[in-house]
Design an enzyme around this catalytic site. Structure first.
Site, PDB file in Angstrom:
ATOM      1  N   ASP A   1      76.868 -16.608 -34.518  1.00 28.17           N
ATOM      2  CA  ASP A   1      78.360 -16.868 -34.224  1.00 28.17           C
ATOM      3  C   ASP A   1      79.251 -16.217 -34.777  1.00 28.17           C
ATOM      4  O   ASP A   1      79.573 -16.053 -36.037  1.00 28.17           O
ATOM      5  CB  ASP A   1      78.334 -18.730 -34.951  1.00 28.17           C
ATOM      6  CG  ASP A   1      79.079 -19.457 -34.671  1.00 28.17           C
ATOM      7  OD1 ASP A   1      79.861 -18.475 -33.594  1.00 28.17           O
ATOM      8  OD2 ASP A   1      79.419 -20.045 -35.364  1.00 28.17           O
TER       9      ASP A   1
ATOM     10  N   ASP B   1      89.667 -13.526 -36.272  1.00 27.93           N
ATOM     11  CA  ASP B   1      90.682 -13.982 -37.074  1.00 27.93           C
ATOM     12  C   ASP B   1      90.075 -13.259 -38.598  1.00 27.93           C
ATOM     13  O   ASP B   1      90.311 -13.116 -38.687  1.00 27.93           O
ATOM     14  CB  ASP B   1      90.275 -15.979 -36.868  1.00 27.93           C
ATOM     15  CG  ASP B   1      90.780 -16.329 -35.685  1.00 27.93           C
ATOM     16  OD1 ASP B   1      91.575 -15.397 -34.863  1.00 27.93           O
ATOM     17  OD2 ASP B   1      89.679 -17.449 -35.477  1.00 27.93           O
TER      18      ASP B   1
ATOM     19  N   SER C   1      81.225 -12.802 -41.895  1.00 29.01           N
ATOM     20  CA  SER C   1      81.191 -14.007 -41.294  1.00 29.01           C
ATOM     21  C   SER C   1      80.318 -14.557 -39.760  1.00 29.01           C
ATOM     22  O   SER C   1      80.080 -15.540 -39.723  1.00 29.01           O
ATOM     23  CB  SER C   1      82.742 -14.477 -40.910  1.00 29.01           C
ATOM     24  OG  SER C   1      83.065 -13.196 -39.788  1.00 29.01           O
TER      25      SER C   1
HETATM   26  O1  RIB Z   1      88.944 -17.484 -32.627  1.00 29.67           O
HETATM   27  C1  RIB Z   1      88.521 -18.508 -32.257  1.00 29.67           C
HETATM   28  C2  RIB Z   1      89.075 -19.942 -32.150  1.00 29.67           C
HETATM   29  O2  RIB Z   1      89.343 -19.517 -31.099  1.00 29.67           O
HETATM   30  C3  RIB Z   1      88.232 -21.148 -32.182  1.00 29.67           C
HETATM   31  O3  RIB Z   1      87.867 -21.328 -34.005  1.00 29.67           O
HETATM   32  C4  RIB Z   1      88.761 -22.168 -31.045  1.00 29.67           C
HETATM   33  O4  RIB Z   1      89.402 -22.863 -31.877  1.00 29.67           O
HETATM   34  C5  RIB Z   1      89.650 -21.357 -30.481  1.00 29.67           C
HETATM   35  O5  RIB Z   1      90.918 -21.919 -30.936  1.00 29.67           O
END
Ligand code: RIB
Length: 301
Positions: A244, A250, A280
């Site tokens: 996933d 992030d 991740s």
């Molecule tokens: O970057 C991933 C995120 O993008 C997800 O968690 C979703 O909430 C969107 O904001």
């Protein structure tokens, strides 16, 4: 000395359906799994950097609904300080409907909800949050005017600024770019922002507009930046199986900031970021799949 992080950004709840493939328009298919996870680029980045051992504060909003507690509890569980998270009345907590296919690729539709209420007045009310921080991280899931305002306050307080321009938007205000120390787009976002296909040209164009450093996330290929007019690519870490990819960007950002704090060196920071994001993508979910500082150290980073 530990450096403190302030994240000005979105808080979402992710509704994630796993399926062999994405449905076509008009088609119904049966999924293989479903989960509700903490998400939102802001909250994800706050949790990821907190898991890497940095004291972290979240500045954002949840809605006045049942989901707010899930979001606040998760942030607090991962040691993210929520003193600067407000509950917005008459609006739902931000949400994301996510599909993940058998290759771990995702498609996401977000509904901003309370994230759209993160305005300038709210930021001014919480100005003291900026006095705590050495780094500000922000993204484009809250109003752009609010991101810009946050960047201005950060500049006044000599705070390093890190911007993830996702979801990508065209920026017409040139002052914006001068306020960005590190811009961390992916390949699609940098194309959308600059209108250019060539990565090196795009990076140089953004630097000419005032961004101090641009690092482009390239998924499995790793990430790149510009040095002496050359595109330097730092390869990613191969993984046995991608489960996933939600939140991988992030996690990259958090790893990059942690790397800059530890090494003050862009290549070392990108290597750490590549490693964190490769970790991740081997588990389901965003926040829940990010590595801890111990897990990173165990693997020699
Ligand atoms: O970057 C991933 C995120 O993008 C997800 O968690 C979703 O909430 C969107 O904001």
């Amino acid at each position: 000395m530990k450096e403190n992080i302030l994240v000005l950004g979105s808080i979402n709840i992710d509704y994630v359906t796993f399926a062999k493939r994405f449905p076509r328009p008009g088609e119904t298919i049966t999924g293989t799994d479903f989960s509700i996870f903490q998400g939102g680029k802001g909250a994800n980045q706050a949790i990821a950097i907190s898991k890497l051992g940095c004291p972290t504060w979240m500045l954002g909003k949840v809605g006045d609904d049942q989901l707010k507690q899930f979001a606040l509890d998760t942030l607090q569980y991962y040691n993210v300080n929520t003193n600067f998270v407000d509950i917005s009345q008459n609006v739902s907590t931000g949400s994301a409907s996510i599909w993940v296919n058998k290759n771990g690729e995702n498609s996401i539709i977000i509904y901003p909800g309370a994230n759209a209420k993160v305005g300038i007045k709210f930021i001014n009310k919480n100005k003291k949050a900026f006095l705590l921080a050495q780094w500000l991280l922000s993204q484009f899931e809250i109003p752009l005017s609010s991101v810009m305002h946050g960047l201005k306050i950060a500049r006044e307080n000599n705070i390093f600024t890190v911007v993830d321009p996702a979801p990508a938007q065209k920026i017409s205000n040139c002052e914006f770019w001068n306020l960005v120390d590190f811009l961390l787009p992916n390949e699609i976002e940098i194309q959308d922002i600059t209108g250019k296909k060539d990565l090196l040209e795009s990076i140089i164009a953004l630097k000419n507009k005032g961004v101090k450093e641009v690092v482009v996330k390239m998924g499995a290929k790793g990430a790149c930046y510009e040095k002496n007019n050359q595109l330097i690519i730092i390869p990613g870490y191969p993984v046995a199986r991608v489960i996933d990819t939600t939140g991988a960007g992030d996690c990259f950002n958090a790893g990059f900031v942690k790397g800059m704090i530890e090494f003050h060196d862009i290549e070392k920071a990108i290597k750490l970021a590549n490693y964190a994001s490769s970790y991740s993508i081997q588990k389901k979910g965003a926040a829940i799949s990010f590595p801890t500082e111990k897990e990173i150290l165990r693997n020699g980073h």
